[in-house]
Design a protein around this motif. Structure first.
Motif, mmCIF file in Angstrom:
data_model
loop_
_atom_site.group_PDB
_atom_site.id
_atom_site.type_symbol
_atom_site.label_atom_id
_atom_site.label_comp_id
_atom_site.label_asym_id
_atom_site.label_seq_id
_atom_site.Cartn_x
_atom_site.Cartn_y
_atom_site.Cartn_z
ATOM 1 N N PRO A 26 0.814 -1.225 0.000
ATOM 2 C CA PRO A 26 0.000 0.000 0.000
ATOM 3 C C PRO A 26 0.845 1.273 0.000
ATOM 4 O O PRO A 26 0.514 2.235 -0.700
ATOM 5 C CB PRO A 26 -0.800 -0.099 1.299
ATOM 6 N N ILE A 27 1.923 1.265 0.779
ATOM 7 C CA ILE A 27 2.772 2.454 0.823
ATOM 8 C C ILE A 27 3.468 2.666 -0.515
ATOM 9 O O ILE A 27 3.521 3.774 -1.034
ATOM 10 C CB ILE A 27 3.794 2.344 1.964
ATOM 11 N N SER A 47 8.816 10.796 2.905
ATOM 12 C CA SER A 47 8.818 10.306 4.279
ATOM 13 C C SER A 47 7.799 11.043 5.131
ATOM 14 O O SER A 47 7.124 10.449 5.971
ATOM 15 C CB SER A 47 10.210 10.470 4.905
ATOM 16 N N GLU A 48 7.699 12.357 4.897
ATOM 17 C CA GLU A 48 6.726 13.138 5.658
ATOM 18 C C GLU A 48 5.302 12.768 5.288
ATOM 19 O O GLU A 48 4.396 12.839 6.105
ATOM 20 C CB GLU A 48 6.946 14.633 5.410
ATOM 21 N N GLY A 49 5.117 12.372 4.047
ATOM 22 C CA GLY A 49 3.781 12.104 3.563
ATOM 23 C C GLY A 49 3.198 10.775 4.002
ATOM 24 O O GLY A 49 1.986 10.603 4.045
ATOM 25 N N PHE A 50 4.060 9.804 4.305
ATOM 26 C CA PHE A 50 3.550 8.485 4.633
ATOM 27 C C PHE A 50 3.845 8.104 6.072
ATOM 28 O O PHE A 50 4.866 8.528 6.633
ATOM 29 C CB PHE A 50 4.129 7.449 3.668
ATOM 30 N N ALA A 51 2.982 7.292 6.636
ATOM 31 C CA ALA A 51 3.007 7.054 8.067
ATOM 32 C C ALA A 51 4.015 6.004 8.521
ATOM 33 O O ALA A 51 3.715 5.179 9.376
ATOM 34 C CB ALA A 51 1.597 6.676 8.534
ATOM 35 N N VAL A 52 5.193 6.043 7.969
ATOM 36 C CA VAL A 52 6.274 5.184 8.454
ATOM 37 C C VAL A 52 7.548 6.010 8.529
ATOM 38 O O VAL A 52 7.615 7.125 8.004
ATOM 39 C CB VAL A 52 6.499 3.957 7.546
ATOM 40 N N SER A 53 8.568 5.437 9.134
ATOM 41 C CA SER A 53 9.823 6.165 9.319
ATOM 42 C C SER A 53 10.541 6.401 7.993
ATOM 43 O O SER A 53 10.277 5.729 6.999
ATOM 44 C CB SER A 53 10.730 5.380 10.256
ATOM 45 N N ALA A 54 11.472 7.328 8.007
ATOM 46 C CA ALA A 54 12.255 7.624 6.810
ATOM 47 C C ALA A 54 13.029 6.403 6.296
ATOM 48 O O ALA A 54 13.033 6.155 5.088
ATOM 49 C CB ALA A 54 13.194 8.792 7.073
#
Lengths: 121, 121
Positions: A26-27, A47-54
């Motif tokens: 999905p990511i 990275s800012e846009g998706f809900a996981v770490s960089a």
DNA sequence: TCGCTGTTTAACATATTTGTTAATTAACCG
DNA sequence: CGGTTAATTAACAAATATGTTAAACAGCGA
């Protein structure tokens, strides 16, 4: 159980399967969808846009790159990612090769008849 | 890192990602490719065609069914599988929604795309 | 050079996927 | 009923994928 030809009739099936696998997360799908809309985006913005770490996003980008779905361009300290057009074309071609199944509102039977009628491709 | 909307802008993105994931396995991709060409095929015939055991194929079919990519029809003791047209259409529409990335260079293809030109965007 | 920002790699835990064989369910037929 | 065919489910091992935090790498600028 036949040899491997039986699971890989057409040229490059293995490659497109790997591209589908890359799109299956999905990511990663969201990354591709976003890159396709926005063009070049630096890794950090993703990275800012998706809900996981960089680091997680970075590895997703690595998977997409390895599958040939994205291109990377280095600009200073940033890595700018963008969609690799050829890969999108390959996927689009695959869907078109089976367009009898989705063109219009066809029943399964209609689809098969359509396949018989233009057997070129 | 934003909320989950950020990874799922458009409606049904999660669903299409699951379909891509289902297509991402080489055997499952080959199954879909074959069903799209041959129409209805019983599970047993598929097992013979691919280089894994019947239970393995059965589970692959289960994954495809769960993802909405195939339909199952019971006929006597056989289960006849076929491609679910709507799922193919969804994938095709996704590629069309980003066709700016791939429509540029193939002239023979351009004609096909032109036929769809009125539909979206 | 030093510190800061941007990004990737390393190390590691956990979850999911995939395959196998054995057992089970279901339909057909003598 | 009992045997055979078709397909799935169960149980389990091995491989792969995904996420985290910490460390490393690279370019920028005072």
């Amino acid at each position: 159980m036949l040899n491997s030809d039986a699971t890989d009739h057409a040229t490059g099936n293995a490659e497109i399967a790997r591209q589908f696998a890359a799109l299956g997360d999905p990511i990663r799908f969201a990354i591709i969808d976003r890159l396709a809309r926005e063009g070049e985006v630096p890794a950090g913005a993703l990275s800012e846009g998706f809900a996981v770490s960089a680091p997680a996003v970075s590895r997703h980008l690595g998977v997409l790159h390895k599958a040939g779905l994205v291109q990377r361009r280095v600009e200073g300290q940033r890595r700018l990612y963008s969609v690799a057009p050829e890969s999108m074309r390959r996927i689009a071609l695959w869907t078109l090769s089976h367009r009898a199944f989705w063109q219009g509102s066809l029943s399964r039977l209609d689809a098969l008849i359509a396949l018989e009628e233009h057997s070129d491709d």
